[in-house]
Scaffold this active site. Sequence first.
Site, PDB file in Angstrom:
ATOM      1  N   ARG A   1       4.879-108.966  48.493  1.00 39.64           N
ATOM      2  CA  ARG A   1       5.116-110.405  48.263  1.00 39.64           C
ATOM      3  C   ARG A   1       4.724-111.216  49.500  1.00 39.64           C
ATOM      4  O   ARG A   1       4.181-112.300  49.384  1.00 39.64           O
ATOM      5  CB  ARG A   1       6.598-110.646  47.926  1.00 39.64           C
ATOM      6  CG  ARG A   1       6.956-110.187  46.531  1.00 39.64           C
ATOM      7  CD  ARG A   1       8.445-110.073  46.349  1.00 39.64           C
ATOM      8  NE  ARG A   1       9.135-111.346  46.343  1.00 39.64           N
ATOM      9  CZ  ARG A   1      10.451-111.459  46.522  1.00 39.64           C
ATOM     10  NH1 ARG A   1      11.198-110.380  46.725  1.00 39.64           N
ATOM     11  NH2 ARG A   1      11.011-112.648  46.486  1.00 39.64           N
TER      12      ARG A   1
ATOM     13  N   ARG B   1       2.246-122.646  44.254  1.00 36.72           N
ATOM     14  CA  ARG B   1       2.158-121.441  45.065  1.00 36.72           C
ATOM     15  C   ARG B   1       0.709-121.061  45.336  1.00 36.72           C
ATOM     16  O   ARG B   1       0.451-120.061  46.003  1.00 36.72           O
ATOM     17  CB  ARG B   1       2.807-120.317  44.286  1.00 36.72           C
ATOM     18  CG  ARG B   1       4.066-119.810  44.909  1.00 36.72           C
ATOM     19  CD  ARG B   1       4.471-118.659  44.045  1.00 36.72           C
ATOM     20  NE  ARG B   1       5.444-117.844  44.663  1.00 36.72           N
ATOM     21  CZ  ARG B   1       6.742-117.993  44.478  1.00 36.72           C
ATOM     22  NH1 ARG B   1       7.206-118.967  43.744  1.00 36.72           N
ATOM     23  NH2 ARG B   1       7.561-117.150  45.042  1.00 36.72           N
TER      24      ARG B   1
ATOM     25  N   ARG C   1      19.807-109.375  49.888  1.00 32.13           N
ATOM     26  CA  ARG C   1      20.185-110.371  48.863  1.00 32.13           C
ATOM     27  C   ARG C   1      20.746-109.688  47.618  1.00 32.13           C
ATOM     28  O   ARG C   1      20.295-108.629  47.199  1.00 32.13           O
ATOM     29  CB  ARG C   1      18.961-111.197  48.464  1.00 32.13           C
ATOM     30  CG  ARG C   1      19.288-112.128  47.302  1.00 32.13           C
ATOM     31  CD  ARG C   1      18.249-113.188  47.085  1.00 32.13           C
ATOM     32  NE  ARG C   1      16.932-112.662  46.806  1.00 32.13           N
ATOM     33  CZ  ARG C   1      15.855-113.426  46.672  1.00 32.13           C
ATOM     34  NH1 ARG C   1      15.946-114.727  46.828  1.00 32.13           N
ATOM     35  NH2 ARG C   1      14.692-112.876  46.418  1.00 32.13           N
TER      36      ARG C   1
ATOM     37  N   ARG D   1      17.644-107.705  43.124  1.00 33.65           N
ATOM     38  CA  ARG D   1      16.471-107.997  42.303  1.00 33.65           C
ATOM     39  C   ARG D   1      15.445-106.870  42.462  1.00 33.65           C
ATOM     40  O   ARG D   1      15.299-106.329  43.549  1.00 33.65           O
ATOM     41  CB  ARG D   1      15.834-109.314  42.783  1.00 33.65           C
ATOM     42  CG  ARG D   1      16.201-110.496  41.939  1.00 33.65           C
ATOM     43  CD  ARG D   1      15.808-111.812  42.553  1.00 33.65           C
ATOM     44  NE  ARG D   1      14.409-111.991  42.897  1.00 33.65           N
ATOM     45  CZ  ARG D   1      13.889-113.138  43.345  1.00 33.65           C
ATOM     46  NH1 ARG D   1      14.662-114.182  43.500  1.00 33.65           N
ATOM     47  NH2 ARG D   1      12.622-113.235  43.650  1.00 33.65           N
TER      48      ARG D   1
ATOM     49  N   LYS E   1      14.350-121.147  50.211  1.00 31.74           N
ATOM     50  CA  LYS E   1      14.017-122.298  49.352  1.00 31.74           C
ATOM     51  C   LYS E   1      15.117-122.542  48.318  1.00 31.74           C
ATOM     52  O   LYS E   1      15.569-123.667  48.130  1.00 31.74           O
ATOM     53  CB  LYS E   1      12.677-122.064  48.624  1.00 31.74           C
ATOM     54  CG  LYS E   1      11.495-121.843  49.551  1.00 31.74           C
ATOM     55  CD  LYS E   1      10.196-121.656  48.778  1.00 31.74           C
ATOM     56  CE  LYS E   1      10.161-120.400  47.911  1.00 31.74           C
ATOM     57  NZ  LYS E   1      10.271-119.130  48.649  1.00 31.74           N
TER      58      LYS E   1
END
Length: 210
Positions: A167, A88, A123, A156, A13
Amino acid sequence: MNLILLGAPGAGKGTQAEVICDTLKIPAISTGNILREAVKNGTELGLKAKEYMESGNLVPDEVVIGLLKERIAQDDCKNGYVLDGFPRTVPQAEALDVMGVVIDKVIDIEVADEAIQKRLSGRRVCEDCGASYHVDYKPSAVEGKCDKCGGKTVQRKDDHPDTIKDRLNVYHEQTEPLKDYYSKTGKLVIVEGQEDVKDTTALTLKAVEA
Ligand code: AP5
């Protein structure tokens, strides 16, 4: 034009929001980025959000709805915006409707859970400017260093493998029902996320322009 980008954590996203913003010259609003900034600065909002975020849970609706309402009232949003990571939950989508926000299109980027694990665990993000990289798919020119500002790139906290699983569970339970919510409005467009960022971008821009 007001757009929503839906999709699992790590579906791309944020990556696609950047491209759409450059193309349409409208701002991207990432509730995740706003919350992370608040956590970094130790504000009241950040203190409320920190624990939820680090454990992979959603920050309570009333907190996020309040911050979104403030953000879209700012001047740069008057010609439209891309919402990345909001809504969300169904109550968040209903809150947008109550605010009178007209959404033109909802683009849902679909990526299988197994691919998400790989994307998120690889990431890296810049500590200073938030730019996002991937160790395999989008490496920075110098390992550990941001191409844009020279800051340090780090993983992160919520990109650790166990938290990624949590998640994804939260996504399937609380966010995925939004596909049905927006499909009923006739505004939902599905983009099949591709292995290569460029290929997903081409499909996303086609969906925006359709
Ligand atoms: P948020 O920051 O919104 O996180 P997220 O939805 O989990 O999404 P991500 O930013 O992790 O992923 P993305 O889809 O943007 O993917 P990206 O482009 O980076 O939210 C964080 C937390 O804040 C939440 O868990 C929650 O606690 C809280 N929060 C935020 N909004 C909230 C709300 N509305 N309500 C309640 N709580 C809220 O891509 C991922 C990686 O894959 C990158 O490394 C990228 O380079 C790579 N990649 C991207 N596209 C491709 C491709 N096509 N092929 C290969 N690699 C790719």
